[in-house]
Write a protein that holds these residues in place. Structure first.
Motif: not given
Length: 133
Positions: A8-17
């Protein structure tokens, strides 16, 4: 029951979900986190082993959240002819997939424990560790 390894590759927008929480709770998936890394910019990668009957639904959920999902189709293999059993790789393997067998002092490789961190490729002086796609 489907069991697959994915990256899985997370962006800064999705990393804290709470993404993993939802995979477990909402899709009844069994998650084994093999490797996780986040950089200072809050972008991250995670290698997971996912099991469950709702695997496809869970993957669809991840993609809808903006997370890039890639199957883990590569594997690390040990070239037996090249390996000199120096042991350099075993000291850097975070999962002990590479280990020294005693009393023979031969280096052994358990591919099932490998999380594809690729440290062994960087460390091996004789390039005995290889990636197979």
């Amino acid at each position: 029951m489907t069991t697959k390894k994915v990256v899985l590759r997370f962006s800064a927008e999705t990393a804290d979900k709470p993404i993993i929480y939802h995979l477990v709770k909402d899709y009844d998936l069994i998650i084994n986190i093999l490797k996780a890394q986040i950089n200072p910019h809050k972008e991250g990668t995670m290698v997971l082993e996912i099991s469950g009957d709702k695997y496809d639904e869970g993957i669809s959920f991840l993609e809808k959240q903006g997370i890039l999902v890639q199957p883990l189709e590569t594997e690390v293999v040990r070239n037996e002819q090249r390996c000199t059993s120096c042991g350099a790789c075993s000291a850097h393997c975070p999962t002990q997939a590479l280990y020294i067998e005693r009393p023979s002092m031969d280096v052994r490789f358990d591919g099932e424990k490998c999380i594809l961190c690729l440290m062994c490729l960087k460390i091996c002086p004789v390039r005995a560790m290889e990636v197979r796609v």
